[in-house]
Structure formats: C-alpha cells, structure tokens
Design a protein around this motif. Structure first.
Motif, PDB file in Angstrom:
ATOM      1  N   THR A  68      13.930 -14.399  46.693  1.00 20.97           N
ATOM      2  CA  THR A  68      13.286 -15.546  46.103  1.00 20.97           C
ATOM      3  C   THR A  68      12.050 -15.171  45.420  1.00 20.97           C
ATOM      4  O   THR A  68      11.244 -14.291  46.105  1.00 20.97           O
ATOM      5  N   PHE A  69      11.461 -15.645  44.239  1.00 20.14           N
ATOM      6  CA  PHE A  69      10.479 -15.036  43.557  1.00 20.14           C
ATOM      7  C   PHE A  69       9.640 -16.177  43.175  1.00 20.14           C
ATOM      8  O   PHE A  69      10.178 -17.330  42.939  1.00 20.14           O
ATOM      9  N   TRP A  70       8.376 -15.862  43.374  1.00 20.24           N
ATOM     10  CA  TRP A  70       7.219 -17.015  42.859  1.00 20.24           C
ATOM     11  C   TRP A  70       6.354 -16.352  41.979  1.00 20.24           C
ATOM     12  O   TRP A  70       5.948 -15.142  42.121  1.00 20.24           O
ATOM     13  N   LEU A  71       5.688 -17.064  41.009  1.00 19.00           N
ATOM     14  CA  LEU A  71       4.627 -16.715  40.341  1.00 19.00           C
ATOM     15  C   LEU A  71       3.464 -17.797  40.511  1.00 19.00           C
ATOM     16  O   LEU A  71       3.664 -18.955  40.193  1.00 19.00           O
ATOM     17  N   ILE A  72       2.574 -17.567  40.958  1.00 17.20           N
ATOM     18  CA  ILE A  72       1.236 -18.321  41.468  1.00 17.20           C
ATOM     19  C   ILE A  72       0.159 -18.197  40.808  1.00 17.20           C
ATOM     20  O   ILE A  72      -0.288 -16.827  40.546  1.00 17.20           O
ATOM     21  N   ASP A  73      -0.458 -19.001  40.243  1.00 15.12           N
ATOM     22  CA  ASP A  73      -1.657 -18.833  39.289  1.00 15.12           C
ATOM     23  C   ASP A  73      -2.701 -19.585  39.688  1.00 15.12           C
ATOM     24  O   ASP A  73      -3.986 -19.672  39.030  1.00 15.12           O
ATOM     25  N   ASN A  74      -2.837 -20.225  40.955  1.00 18.35           N
ATOM     26  CA  ASN A  74      -3.988 -21.101  41.390  1.00 18.35           C
ATOM     27  C   ASN A  74      -3.788 -20.856  42.727  1.00 18.35           C
ATOM     28  O   ASN A  74      -2.905 -20.748  43.536  1.00 18.35           O
ATOM     29  N   ASP A  93      -6.421  -8.828  51.294  1.00 17.94           N
ATOM     30  CA  ASP A  93      -6.608  -8.644  49.749  1.00 17.94           C
ATOM     31  C   ASP A  93      -6.391  -9.955  49.337  1.00 17.94           C
ATOM     32  O   ASP A  93      -5.373 -10.674  49.094  1.00 17.94           O
ATOM     33  N   ARG A  94      -7.717 -10.723  49.004  1.00 13.97           N
ATOM     34  CA  ARG A  94      -7.464 -12.101  48.145  1.00 13.97           C
ATOM     35  C   ARG A  94      -7.591 -11.772  46.616  1.00 13.97           C
ATOM     36  O   ARG A  94      -8.267 -11.201  46.084  1.00 13.97           O
ATOM     37  N   PRO A  95      -6.613 -12.389  46.061  1.00 16.57           N
ATOM     38  CA  PRO A  95      -6.387 -12.403  44.809  1.00 16.57           C
ATOM     39  C   PRO A  95      -7.496 -13.308  43.872  1.00 16.57           C
ATOM     40  O   PRO A  95      -8.030 -13.975  44.352  1.00 16.57           O
ATOM     41  N   ASP A  96      -7.927 -12.623  42.912  1.00 12.41           N
ATOM     42  CA  ASP A  96      -9.009 -13.452  41.803  1.00 12.41           C
ATOM     43  C   ASP A  96      -8.093 -14.190  40.924  1.00 12.41           C
ATOM     44  O   ASP A  96      -7.582 -13.644  39.663  1.00 12.41           O
ATOM     45  N   PHE A  97      -7.720 -15.563  41.176  1.00 12.76           N
ATOM     46  CA  PHE A  97      -7.136 -16.372  40.213  1.00 12.76           C
ATOM     47  C   PHE A  97      -7.579 -16.651  38.724  1.00 12.76           C
ATOM     48  O   PHE A  97      -7.075 -17.097  38.063  1.00 12.76           O
ATOM     49  N   GLY A  98      -9.028 -16.135  38.483  1.00 14.81           N
ATOM     50  CA  GLY A  98      -9.654 -16.510  37.218  1.00 14.81           C
ATOM     51  C   GLY A  98      -8.850 -15.394  36.289  1.00 14.81           C
ATOM     52  O   GLY A  98      -8.807 -15.243  35.162  1.00 14.81           O
ATOM     53  N   THR A  99      -8.479 -14.093  37.094  1.00 13.03           N
ATOM     54  CA  THR A  99      -8.190 -13.060  36.047  1.00 13.03           C
ATOM     55  C   THR A  99      -6.626 -12.456  36.485  1.00 13.03           C
ATOM     56  O   THR A  99      -6.276 -11.452  35.749  1.00 13.03           O
ATOM     57  N   GLN A 100      -6.104 -12.974  37.528  1.00 13.37           N
ATOM     58  CA  GLN A 100      -4.798 -12.447  38.044  1.00 13.37           C
ATOM     59  C   GLN A 100      -4.068 -13.743  38.208  1.00 13.37           C
ATOM     60  O   GLN A 100      -4.240 -14.732  38.443  1.00 13.37           O
ATOM     61  N   VAL A 101      -2.730 -13.317  38.190  1.00 17.42           N
ATOM     62  CA  VAL A 101      -1.497 -13.873  38.623  1.00 17.42           C
ATOM     63  C   VAL A 101      -0.963 -13.372  39.891  1.00 17.42           C
ATOM     64  O   VAL A 101      -0.729 -12.147  39.868  1.00 17.42           O
ATOM     65  N   VAL A 102      -0.248 -14.003  40.897  1.00 20.20           N
ATOM     66  CA  VAL A 102       0.274 -13.308  41.875  1.00 20.20           C
ATOM     67  C   VAL A 102       1.975 -13.646  41.979  1.00 20.20           C
ATOM     68  O   VAL A 102       2.359 -14.620  41.670  1.00 20.20           O
ATOM     69  N   VAL A 103       2.617 -12.227  42.205  1.00 21.35           N
ATOM     70  CA  VAL A 103       4.071 -12.327  42.119  1.00 21.35           C
ATOM     71  C   VAL A 103       4.690 -12.089  43.637  1.00 21.35           C
ATOM     72  O   VAL A 103       3.805 -11.222  44.216  1.00 21.35           O
ATOM     73  N   ALA A 104       5.158 -13.052  43.955  1.00 21.34           N
ATOM     74  CA  ALA A 104       5.671 -12.801  45.304  1.00 21.34           C
ATOM     75  C   ALA A 104       7.077 -12.904  45.431  1.00 21.34           C
ATOM     76  O   ALA A 104       7.734 -13.475  44.663  1.00 21.34           O
ATOM     77  N   ALA A 105       7.621 -11.961  46.495  1.00 21.57           N
ATOM     78  CA  ALA A 105       9.216 -11.896  46.580  1.00 21.57           C
ATOM     79  C   ALA A 105       9.308 -12.138  47.986  1.00 21.57           C
ATOM     80  O   ALA A 105       8.660 -11.280  48.984  1.00 21.57           O
ATOM     81  N   ILE A 155      -0.934  -9.299  39.189  1.00 19.29           N
ATOM     82  CA  ILE A 155      -1.123  -8.680  37.929  1.00 19.29           C
ATOM     83  C   ILE A 155      -2.323  -9.248  36.923  1.00 19.29           C
ATOM     84  O   ILE A 155      -2.392 -10.612  37.390  1.00 19.29           O
ATOM     85  N   PRO A 156      -2.693  -8.671  36.159  1.00 20.16           N
ATOM     86  CA  PRO A 156      -3.569  -9.171  35.337  1.00 20.16           C
ATOM     87  C   PRO A 156      -3.244 -10.328  34.623  1.00 20.16           C
ATOM     88  O   PRO A 156      -2.027 -10.372  33.986  1.00 20.16           O
ATOM     89  N   LYS A 157      -3.843 -11.391  34.273  1.00 19.04           N
ATOM     90  CA  LYS A 157      -3.524 -12.609  33.324  1.00 19.04           C
ATOM     91  C   LYS A 157      -3.956 -11.994  31.820  1.00 19.04           C
ATOM     92  O   LYS A 157      -5.115 -11.721  31.594  1.00 19.04           O
ATOM     93  N   THR A 158      -2.637 -11.601  31.377  1.00 17.44           N
ATOM     94  CA  THR A 158      -2.928 -11.114  29.828  1.00 17.44           C
ATOM     95  C   THR A 158      -2.039 -12.211  28.858  1.00 17.44           C
ATOM     96  O   THR A 158      -1.847 -11.624  27.980  1.00 17.44           O
ATOM     97  N   GLY A 159      -1.785 -13.183  29.263  1.00 20.57           N
ATOM     98  CA  GLY A 159      -0.775 -14.131  28.587  1.00 20.57           C
ATOM     99  C   GLY A 159       0.504 -13.699  28.206  1.00 20.57           C
ATOM    100  O   GLY A 159       1.271 -13.863  27.434  1.00 20.57           O
TER     101      GLY A 159
END
Length: 179
Positions: A68-74, A93-105, A155-159
C-alpha cells in the motif's frame, strides 16, 4: 641507448595524443555550437529522495493490500497514520511539509522479518512526473512477534503531478499530487 629510444618514443606518443585531442576538441566545439543539429536534452534525472527513519504505522490503520502506498502533504494526515518510534539512540527525521511531500509504502502485518526498500527513483523533467520502484524481501524464519513493514521518504514539492509507484517492474499505483 634503449632508454633514450624509449624516452623519445614516449615523447612522440605524448605529442601525438595531445595534438589529436586538440583537433578533436576544436571539432567538438564547432559541432556543439552548430544550431542545425537536432539535439535532445536528457529528460530523465534522479529523484531527490530523503529516507525518513523513526516511525511506525499506527495500530489503528489496517493495511490489507500486499503493498500500500500513500502520498502525504500535510502534518495532520502524517500524524494520523504514523507514530514516532523514539529510543535513546535513534534520530527522528521530521519532514518539512512546506517544501516536501512524503511517500510511504507499507504491507500487512507479518511474523516474517520483511523490509521494503526503494530500488530506484527517477524524475521526468519534461512532464514533471516521477517513478519509484520498490522491492520487499522477507526472512524465511517465523518470528514470535509481528511487524508492519514500512518504508518512508520525502521528496521535494516541485509540482509533480503523477508519481508512478512500482513493485519491482509492475506498476502498482499512480499517486497524484495536489497542485
């Protein structure tokens, strides 16, 4: 006498190689500047993935699919899915949701020591899409406890509009980012 002949031959080879390199470089620079050439840029590059450590899937989340995969942006969604596994020796390691999105498997709970690994991650710079290939390996011996395998990275938020995730070479899901 042999050493003088060898030295002279070495000097001649050195001069010949330098001379031909100069001619090739001059020819190459002309070819590069020739606007009539149909040059295509390499549209693929490595996706900048930063693995995140120190988390587990919360017990309230039931994972039923084999992968199962998730894409988390907040942060609210992130905190609802994952708990912090803090010990005395690890770093969270805490993600920076201002500049990154998280991919989880993740996978369903198992008694076999299973690890999910990111095999490759590439970005298509022309379409602004990405591909991530995952593999999962487990041990043959059964443990007395169960685990819920988890891999997580930012991964970086690059649109990027679509992130295709693969299990090995088989497309498993396409995650779509909000723009």
């Amino acid at each position: 006498m042999n050493s003088r002949l060898s030295f002279s031959a070495a000097i001649l080879l050195l001069l010949a190689s330098c001379g031909s390199a100069t001619r090739n470089n001059a020819a190459d620079s002309v070819a590069v500047n020739d606007t009539a050439l149909n040059v295509h840029a390499d549209n693929g590059s490595s996706l900048d993935v930063r693995p995140l450590n120190g988390y587990f899937v919360k017990n309230t989340i039931q994972v039923n699919d084999s992968l199962t995969f998730w894409l988390i942006d907040n942060p609210a969604t992130f905190d609802s899915l994952f708990g912090v596994a803090k010990t005395m020796n690890n770093k969270i390691d805490r993600p920076d949701f201002g500049t990154q999105v998280v991919v989880a498997a993740t996978m369903p709970s198992t008694f076999y020591g299973t690890q999910i690994q990111l095999a490759s991650a590439t970005a298509d710079d022309l379409t602004n899409n990405a591909e991530m290939h995952f593999v999962a390996a487990g041990q043959a011996e059964k443990n007395s406890y169960s685990i819920t395998p988890l891999w997580m990275g930012s991964i970086p938020k690059t649109g990027r509009t679509n992130i295709k995730v693969y299990t090995g070479d088989q497309l498993t899901a396409t995650l779509t980012t909000k723009e």
